[in-house]
Design an enzyme around this catalytic site. Structure first.
Site, PDB file in Angstrom:
ATOM      1  N   LEU A  17      61.596  33.355  77.615  1.00 37.40           N
ATOM      2  CA  LEU A  17      60.192  33.595  77.271  1.00 37.40           C
ATOM      3  C   LEU A  17      60.032  34.697  76.234  1.00 37.40           C
ATOM      4  CD1 LEU A  17      58.498  33.291  80.784  1.00 37.40           C
ATOM      5  CD2 LEU A  17      58.651  31.567  78.974  1.00 37.40           C
ATOM      6  N   ASP A 248      66.339  25.666  79.011  1.00 33.50           N
ATOM      7  CA  ASP A 248      66.920  26.611  78.047  1.00 33.50           C
ATOM      8  C   ASP A 248      66.067  26.676  76.782  1.00 33.50           C
ATOM      9  OD1 ASP A 248      68.670  28.529  77.056  1.00 33.50           O
ATOM     10  OD2 ASP A 248      70.108  27.067  76.290  1.00 33.50           O
ATOM     11  N   HIS A 252      62.638  30.888  68.383  1.00 28.26           N
ATOM     12  CA  HIS A 252      62.890  31.868  67.326  1.00 28.26           C
ATOM     13  C   HIS A 252      61.875  31.636  66.215  1.00 28.26           C
ATOM     14  CE1 HIS A 252      66.772  33.427  68.759  1.00 28.26           C
ATOM     15  NE2 HIS A 252      67.090  32.192  69.077  1.00 28.26           N
ATOM     16  N   ALA A 264      70.621  30.795  67.217  1.00 30.83           N
ATOM     17  CA  ALA A 264      70.841  29.666  68.118  1.00 30.83           C
ATOM     18  C   ALA A 264      69.695  29.563  69.111  1.00 30.83           C
ATOM     19  CB  ALA A 264      72.158  29.837  68.856  1.00 30.83           C
TER      20      ALA A 264
END
EC number: 3.5.2.3
Length: 343
Positions: A17, A248, A252, A264
């Site tokens: 988060l 997951d 970004h 990543a």
């Protein structure tokens, strides 16, 4: 009337988060359909103390849309110097739900992670004694190991021996990506489970290079060969309670993804359940979606399943190119199922 599927409300057993402005931008997408989420602790600085976890939980709740029923489940970031007493206190006080093992430098913000499992033997023994789950990013970081082999090598070099030394420790092998991981978890009789992401079910390593370098498909662990993707789909849709949902989702900024040394992470939270539904429908396993998304995870953690429901309907939903300024997984695609109420 469109075909519908109503299931127990799901949980996300692995999500990033982030914090501050990014937290404000993304938390609503997870809270939209997941009632609980295991929140990763790899902030800067990482969440290594009970007080830090409590403060982070408060920030998450403050960022959630008003009236949304969402519970963040906090995790401790393990280091070589983690204090067993602090971990136990956080677990007994209900602040920590689990502890996260990042091998040092394995992924985003993991430089402070564990350098050698022998360094945390006392911590693992304490967790084993109190029933606190260990969540593992299962990759080696040795320079001589091919990036596509790091998960399989981790099983042989570290995971098998760890579980031999700590047989009562509850372990979640997170975001598994390989046939070897599927087989290892599937051959274990207890105290081991695995989460599977939507993107590892949907894409293989060819997808990263389709028509050019697709930075938005770069994640860690990296996506693998097609045979591994198919093994993951078989596991996820099998009804086996050792496998459950963990997105997951790892957002970004575009500037961090579309650069010479990109970050990543795949931001899949906005349409995660729709993505999983597509996979289960394609595998003719919609009857197993509720177990994977809503029942197996709580059972492993010793928690009750949620007492409300969500409904998916077979109505096409167009995924936008950008969601709140971020590129979502499936950007520009059309998914065949949507969650009610739609966004």
């Amino acid at each position: 009337m469109a075909e519908q599927l109503t299931i127990t409300a799901p949980d996300d057993w692995h999500v990033h988060l982030r914090d501050e402005e990014m937290l404000e931008r993304v938390v609503a997408y997870t809270a939209r359909c997941f009632r609980r989420a295991i929140v990763m602790p790899n902030l800067r600085p990482p969440v290594t103390t009970v007080d830090a976890a409590r403060s982070y939980r408060d920030r998450i709740l403050s960022a959630c849309p008003e009236g949304v029923a969402f519970t963040p489940l906090m995790t401790a970031y393990l280091t070589d110097n983690s204090d067993p007493d602090d971990l136990e206190r956080g677990f007994q006080e209900g602040v920590y739900t689990a502890a996260k093992l990042y091998p040092a430098n394995a992924t985003t913000n993991s430089a402070a992670g564990v350098t050698d499992l022998d360094q945390i033997g006392r911590v693992l023994s304490r967790m084993e004694a109190i029933g606190m789950p260990l969540l593992i990013h299962g990759e080696v970081t040795d320079a001589d190991v091919d990036v596509f082999d790091r998960e399989a090598v981790f099983i042989e070099r570290h995971l098998k021996s760890l579980r031999t030394r700590h047989p009562e420790l509850k372990v979640v092998f997170e975001h598994i990506t390989t046939e070897q991981a599927v087989d290892y978890v599937g051959s274990s009789d207890r105290n081991l489970a695995a989460t599977i992401t939507p993107h590892h079910l949907q894409i293989n390593r060819n997808s990263m290079f389709l028509g050019g370098l697709r930075s938005d498909f770069y994640c860690l662990p990296v996506v693998k060969r097609e045979r591994h993707r198919l093994a993951l789909r078989r596991a996820a849709t099998s009804g086996d309670p050792r496998f459950f949902l963990g997105t997951d989702s790892a957002p970004h900024p575009r500037a961090g993804k579309e650069t010479s040394c990109g970050c990543a992470g795949i931001f899949n939270a906005p349409f995660a359940l729709e993505s999983y539904a597509q996979v289960f429908a394609e595998e003719e396993a919609m009857h197993h979606l509720e177990g994977f998304a809503s029942l197996h995870g709580p059972a492993f953690y010793g928690l009750p399943a949620n007492n409300d429901t969500v409904t998916l309907e077979k109505v096409a939903v167009d995924v936008p190119e950008l969601v709140n300024g971020l590129v979502p997984f499936h950007a520009g695609e059309t998914l065949p199922w949507r969650l009610q109420p739609c966004m």
